[in-house]
Design a protein around this motif. Structure first.
Motif, mmCIF file in Angstrom:
data_model
loop_
_atom_site.group_PDB
_atom_site.id
_atom_site.type_symbol
_atom_site.label_atom_id
_atom_site.label_comp_id
_atom_site.label_asym_id
_atom_site.label_seq_id
_atom_site.Cartn_x
_atom_site.Cartn_y
_atom_site.Cartn_z
ATOM 1 N N ALA A 104 0.836 -1.208 0.000
ATOM 2 C CA ALA A 104 0.000 0.000 0.000
ATOM 3 C C ALA A 104 0.869 1.257 0.000
ATOM 4 O O ALA A 104 0.628 2.195 -0.762
ATOM 5 N N LEU A 105 1.896 1.255 0.850
ATOM 6 C CA LEU A 105 2.800 2.405 0.909
ATOM 7 C C LEU A 105 3.587 2.560 -0.396
ATOM 8 O O LEU A 105 3.790 3.674 -0.879
ATOM 9 N N ALA A 106 4.005 1.460 -0.974
ATOM 10 C CA ALA A 106 4.730 1.517 -2.243
ATOM 11 C C ALA A 106 3.844 2.123 -3.334
ATOM 12 O O ALA A 106 4.308 2.945 -4.133
ATOM 13 N N ALA A 107 2.577 1.737 -3.354
ATOM 14 C CA ALA A 107 1.647 2.294 -4.348
ATOM 15 C C ALA A 107 1.489 3.800 -4.144
ATOM 16 O O ALA A 107 1.525 4.580 -5.110
ATOM 17 N N ALA A 108 1.332 4.216 -2.908
ATOM 18 C CA ALA A 108 1.172 5.644 -2.624
ATOM 19 C C ALA A 108 2.434 6.421 -2.990
ATOM 20 O O ALA A 108 2.359 7.477 -3.622
ATOM 21 N N VAL A 109 3.586 5.871 -2.637
ATOM 22 C CA VAL A 109 4.851 6.556 -2.897
ATOM 23 C C VAL A 109 5.132 6.652 -4.401
ATOM 24 O O VAL A 109 5.794 7.581 -4.841
ATOM 25 N N CYS A 110 4.607 5.734 -5.183
ATOM 26 C CA CYS A 110 4.791 5.797 -6.642
ATOM 27 C C CYS A 110 3.752 6.690 -7.317
ATOM 28 O O CYS A 110 4.070 7.404 -8.268
ATOM 29 N N LEU A 111 2.513 6.650 -6.846
ATOM 30 C CA LEU A 111 1.444 7.409 -7.500
ATOM 31 C C LEU A 111 1.480 8.898 -7.169
ATOM 32 O O LEU A 111 1.229 9.730 -8.043
ATOM 33 N N VAL A 112 1.774 9.242 -5.940
ATOM 34 C CA VAL A 112 1.715 10.645 -5.527
ATOM 35 C C VAL A 112 2.732 11.517 -6.270
ATOM 36 O O VAL A 112 2.369 12.591 -6.747
ATOM 37 N N PRO A 113 3.990 11.084 -6.433
ATOM 38 C CA PRO A 113 4.894 11.926 -7.219
ATOM 39 C C PRO A 113 4.436 12.118 -8.673
ATOM 40 O O PRO A 113 4.612 13.198 -9.239
ATOM 41 N N LEU A 114 3.858 11.095 -9.272
ATOM 42 C CA LEU A 114 3.323 11.242 -10.635
ATOM 43 C C LEU A 114 2.190 12.258 -10.655
ATOM 44 O O LEU A 114 2.133 13.127 -11.525
ATOM 45 N N TYR A 115 1.290 12.150 -9.680
ATOM 46 C CA TYR A 115 0.215 13.131 -9.557
ATOM 47 C C TYR A 115 0.800 14.531 -9.397
ATOM 48 O O TYR A 115 0.392 15.476 -10.068
#
Length: 131
Positions: A104-115
């Motif tokens: 879950a944290l890995a997904a957030a850490v990858c998606l938020v910078p793209l956003y």
């Protein structure tokens, strides 16, 4: 495509600098203050690095294209949107997907910078056509 690749690389470099600034300011401040207050100081320092770094370096705005009155509120709005996105990703991963915390944290850490990259490029620091 090379222009956006260069922007992504510069965006990542500014992000790394902001993250390191957050950590070191908070670490030094924690020698004298509570870790919670120190973290806020580190965050504020990192936000300044991010704002000015992305404005001038990542997206290369000239002095004439800078408008703190317009861009600063948009930047704060975008940053809060990234925070909200991270919580939504964590919530979905936990409650609906039953994913482990590391995933879950890995997904957030990858998606938020793209956003953050796209919200900053297309909304906060969008280059307007010259008149």
């Amino acid at each position: 495509m090379p222009a956006i690749t260069g922007e992504l690389v510069r965006f990542a470099l500014v992000g790394i600098a902001a993250t390191a600034t957050h950590y070191f300011v908070a670490l030094v401040a924690s020698l004298l203050l509570s870790v919670y207050f120190s973290n806020i100081l580190g965050y504020l320092a990192a936000v300044m690095i991010s704002y000015f770094g992305h404005q001038r370096y990542s997206f290369g705005l000239s002095g004439a294209a800078v408008s703190h009155k317009s861009q600063a509120p948009k930047f704060i709005f975008g940053s809060l949107g990234g925070l909200l996105l991270s919580y939504v990703v964590l919530l979905i991963a936990e409650k609906f997907l039953h994913a482990p915390n590391w995933l879950a944290l890995a997904a957030a850490v990858c998606l938020v910078p793209l956003y953050n990259f796209f919200i900053n490029k297309l909304y906060v620091f969008r280059k307007l056509p010259e008149a």
